[in-house]
Write a protein that holds these residues in place. Structure first.
Motif, PDB file in Angstrom:
ATOM      1  N   MET A  84     -13.305  -8.376  -4.198  1.00  0.00           N
ATOM      2  CA  MET A  84     -12.034  -7.799  -4.632  1.00  0.00           C
ATOM      3  C   MET A  84     -10.950  -8.865  -4.692  1.00  0.00           C
ATOM      4  O   MET A  84     -10.152  -8.916  -5.640  1.00  0.00           O
ATOM      5  CB  MET A  84     -11.607  -6.679  -3.676  1.00  0.00           C
ATOM      6  N   GLU A  85     -10.902  -9.714  -3.684  1.00  0.00           N
ATOM      7  CA  GLU A  85      -9.873 -10.758  -3.659  1.00  0.00           C
ATOM      8  C   GLU A  85     -10.028 -11.730  -4.823  1.00  0.00           C
ATOM      9  O   GLU A  85      -9.047 -12.253  -5.344  1.00  0.00           O
ATOM     10  CB  GLU A  85      -9.938 -11.509  -2.325  1.00  0.00           C
ATOM     11  N   GLU A  86     -11.278 -11.959  -5.242  1.00  0.00           N
ATOM     12  CA  GLU A  86     -11.496 -12.908  -6.333  1.00  0.00           C
ATOM     13  C   GLU A  86     -11.295 -12.281  -7.702  1.00  0.00           C
ATOM     14  O   GLU A  86     -10.674 -12.881  -8.581  1.00  0.00           O
ATOM     15  CB  GLU A  86     -12.908 -13.488  -6.244  1.00  0.00           C
ATOM     16  N   TYR A  87     -11.814 -11.070  -7.904  1.00  0.00           N
ATOM     17  CA  TYR A  87     -11.841 -10.492  -9.244  1.00  0.00           C
ATOM     18  C   TYR A  87     -10.818  -9.384  -9.474  1.00  0.00           C
ATOM     19  O   TYR A  87     -10.512  -9.062 -10.625  1.00  0.00           O
ATOM     20  CB  TYR A  87     -13.245  -9.947  -9.545  1.00  0.00           C
ATOM     21  N   ALA A  88     -10.305  -8.799  -8.412  1.00  0.00           N
ATOM     22  CA  ALA A  88      -9.315  -7.723  -8.560  1.00  0.00           C
ATOM     23  C   ALA A  88      -8.232  -7.868  -7.500  1.00  0.00           C
ATOM     24  O   ALA A  88      -7.971  -6.946  -6.720  1.00  0.00           O
ATOM     25  CB  ALA A  88      -9.990  -6.357  -8.467  1.00  0.00           C
ATOM     26  N   PRO A  89      -7.557  -9.029  -7.460  1.00  0.00           N
ATOM     27  CA  PRO A  89      -6.579  -9.273  -6.394  1.00  0.00           C
ATOM     28  C   PRO A  89      -5.402  -8.304  -6.408  1.00  0.00           C
ATOM     29  O   PRO A  89      -4.886  -7.944  -5.341  1.00  0.00           O
ATOM     30  CB  PRO A  89      -6.121 -10.721  -6.647  1.00  0.00           C
ATOM     31  N   GLU A  90      -4.986  -7.857  -7.585  1.00  0.00           N
ATOM     32  CA  GLU A  90      -3.859  -6.928  -7.657  1.00  0.00           C
ATOM     33  C   GLU A  90      -4.248  -5.572  -7.060  1.00  0.00           C
ATOM     34  O   GLU A  90      -3.442  -4.926  -6.385  1.00  0.00           O
ATOM     35  CB  GLU A  90      -3.400  -6.763  -9.098  1.00  0.00           C
ATOM     36  N   VAL A  91      -5.477  -5.161  -7.321  1.00  0.00           N
ATOM     37  CA  VAL A  91      -5.957  -3.901  -6.736  1.00  0.00           C
ATOM     38  C   VAL A  91      -6.015  -4.020  -5.220  1.00  0.00           C
ATOM     39  O   VAL A  91      -5.544  -3.133  -4.491  1.00  0.00           O
ATOM     40  CB  VAL A  91      -7.348  -3.537  -7.299  1.00  0.00           C
ATOM     41  N   TRP A  92      -6.576  -5.119  -4.740  1.00  0.00           N
ATOM     42  CA  TRP A  92      -6.749  -5.268  -3.309  1.00  0.00           C
ATOM     43  C   TRP A  92      -5.403  -5.377  -2.584  1.00  0.00           C
ATOM     44  O   TRP A  92      -5.194  -4.747  -1.543  1.00  0.00           O
ATOM     45  CB  TRP A  92      -7.618  -6.483  -2.998  1.00  0.00           C
ATOM     46  N   LEU A  93      -4.468  -6.135  -3.133  1.00  0.00           N
ATOM     47  CA  LEU A  93      -3.157  -6.274  -2.488  1.00  0.00           C
ATOM     48  C   LEU A  93      -2.446  -4.927  -2.408  1.00  0.00           C
ATOM     49  O   LEU A  93      -1.890  -4.559  -1.378  1.00  0.00           O
ATOM     50  CB  LEU A  93      -2.305  -7.273  -3.266  1.00  0.00           C
ATOM     51  N   ALA A  94      -2.472  -4.178  -3.511  1.00  0.00           N
ATOM     52  CA  ALA A  94      -1.787  -2.880  -3.534  1.00  0.00           C
ATOM     53  C   ALA A  94      -2.403  -1.903  -2.539  1.00  0.00           C
ATOM     54  O   ALA A  94      -1.691  -1.226  -1.789  1.00  0.00           O
ATOM     55  CB  ALA A  94      -1.828  -2.299  -4.952  1.00  0.00           C
ATOM     56  N   THR A  95      -3.731  -1.820  -2.534  1.00  0.00           N
ATOM     57  CA  THR A  95      -4.384  -0.834  -1.666  1.00  0.00           C
ATOM     58  C   THR A  95      -4.337  -1.256  -0.199  1.00  0.00           C
ATOM     59  O   THR A  95      -4.219  -0.405   0.682  1.00  0.00           O
ATOM     60  CB  THR A  95      -5.837  -0.607  -2.112  1.00  0.00           C
TER      61      THR A  95
END
Length: 493
Positions: free
Chosen positions: A212-223
């Motif tokens: 998640m941190e590599e490929y979807a950082p915006e998703v991970w930070l928000a959640t």
């Protein structure tokens, strides 16, 4: 720390492809199809083995919080928690939020198994073997998805092309394929090595967070932020709205799986259906000698290869073939089974017209944590409802400013508080609640309490209720306290 698998049950969907039974406020996961359990309850029971699983984490939304809790209680499955999404943001944010919460409840080495709450699955040796292979691959750091062996060149599913076999028994993923055309689906089945993408996953929390941190950082930070700011409310965890709403609205497949090379697929030979349309319900059902799948309250004559379901009204079908006839409390759908993928278009048509939009949103029956009510008749001058209260449950102490209420108990025993006076009321006994009078209804018995409610007045909106924090005392003529009853957060009837 735990060496058990942590199930994550995704139960927030509001699909309407199974209209008129499934609606925005009453989706298919909380419905019964072929058994006494709802699809959600069946999903819970599949992960109820305490030797293998921790209590499940359920991810749903505000509207479904009480029905999810009540249905879990009905099948005696304890939950780790229920995570409430403040708004819909697809599967990637939902899974990431569940992982963030699970990492606090357990540890980052724990294995998560993400399951849909609305799939029909046969638990057999193939199912158990697939889970065992998936866990081994997940423990080796893979993000695991489960691929269903195709039984036909279906165009409504995504496909997975597989590669070499890993030591765990899982297969490498060559590529994900969007819903294909029929010629492409036929070619994939003839070639072999392709599976339907089931939408079920297994991975360690640590491996997921890395991807998640590599490929979807915006998703991970928000959640992650939404989880850190979450608030516990009874058995629920409420994610913080602003942070969760800042997440991209994206599926887990798009956000992570289709980008990373760290995936594996487990070929799953068990019987599976996503029950995404009425023809899939027909295919998954037990067909009679004429190829029909039916429910109670139906009679068929000279009818073949059809699906006929009713939730009350007796339905008779004569001389038809390859049709779906679905009757709910207030609407009936009739169409060819081959066209059932287009029900969503019909729902959009209904939703666009003020006269029919409500038919896509709610059923006449509304469920509450204490029971619920069915709207029977309404006009500008009155409302008539059937109210049912589960054993040991009760409504909050409240009053109405614009309407009076008249109750008649038709089954069970009611303990009624009116203006501070408590009385026990049996069947066929009338009760009158004047406008502005504080009142409360409780079921102290062991069977469901049912009553008919007639409202009269100048306004009948569900917002005409003033609740009081006062705890009434006096059940069983003052010997039992109402504090033990589950009445928190309930609306009026």
């Amino acid at each position: 720390m735990t060496n058990k698998v942590i199930p994550v049950i995704m139960a927030g969907g509001k699909g309407t492809r199974l209209w008129p039974l499934s609606r925005t406020a009453s989706p298919k996961q909380f419905m019964q199809f072929y058994s006494e359990e709802t699809l959600f309850q069946s999903a819970l029971l599949r992960v109820a083995d305490s030797d293998i699983y921790e209590p499940p984490i359920v991810v749903t939304n505000e509207e479904f919080r009480f029905v999810a809790a009540e249905q879990a209680r009905e099948v005696n499955v304890g939950l780790a928690t229920i995570i409430l999404e403040p708004l819909a943001r697809n599967t990637a944010p939902a899974i990431a939020a569940a992982a963030a919460i699970a990492s606090n409840l357990f540890d980052t080495n724990a294995i998560l198994q993400v399951l849909a709450s609305d799939h029909e699955i046969t638990v057999d040796q193939h199912y158990l073997k697939a889970n065992s292979i998936g866990r081994a691959a997940a423990e080796n750091g893979k993000l695991v998805t489960f691929g269903i062996t195709p039984t036909e060149p279906a165009t409504g599913y995504g496909y997975i092309e597989t590669g070499a076999e890993f030591v765990s028994g899982a297969l490498a993923v060559k590529r994900f394929i969007e819903k294909p055309s029929l010629p492409d689906a036929i070619e994939m089945l003839s070639t072999g090595g392709f599976f339907w993408n089931s939408g079920m996953f297994m991975f360690s929390i640590a491996a997921l967070l890395d991807e998640m941190e590599e490929y979807a950082p915006e998703v991970w930070l928000a959640t992650k932020t939404a989880a850190s700011r979450s608030v516990r409310d009874l058995d629920f965890i409420r994610l913080e709205r602003e942070a969760f709403g800042s997440s991209p609205d994206i599926s887990f497949d798009y956000a992570v799986l289709e980008k990373t090379s760290n995936t594996a697929v487990v070929p799953a030979g068990f019987k599976w259906s996503d029950l995404g349309s009425w023809d899939s319900v027909w295919k998954a059902g037990g067909r009679d000698a004429n190829g029909n799948v039916t429910s109670a309250n139906t009679t068929l004559s000279n009818t073949r290869k059809s699906l006929v379901l009713s939730r009350g009204t007796h339905v008779v079908v004569q001389g038809l073939e390859n049709v779906a006839v679905i009757a709910s409390e207030d609407a009936v759908y009739v169409g060819h089974l081959d066209d059932s993928q287009k029900v969503g278009q019909v729902v959009s048509l209904l939703a666009s017209a003020p006269a029919t939009s409500k038919l896509t949103e709610t059923h006449p029956t509304t469920y509450r944590p204490w029971g619920g009510y069915t709207s029977i008749l309404s006009s500008d001058e009155f409302r008539v409802k059937r109210v049912f209260v589960n054993p040991g449950k009760g409504l909050a102490l409240q009053k109405h400013l614009y309407r009076s209420e008249h109750w008649v108990v038709v089954r069970g025993i009611a303990e009624v508080t009116i203006g501070g006076h408590v009385q026990v009321v049996g069947e066929n006994s009338p009760i009158h609640i004047p406008v502005g009078t504080t009142h409360r209804l409780v079921n102290p018995g062991k069977e469901t309490l049912e009553l008919i409610e007639i409202q009269t007045g100048s306004y009948f909106g569900e917002d005409d209720v003033i609740r009081t924090s006062e705890h009434a005392v006096g059940l069983e003529t003052g010997k039992r306290c109402l504090r033990s009853l589950s009445t928190e957060g309930e609306g009026n009837v």
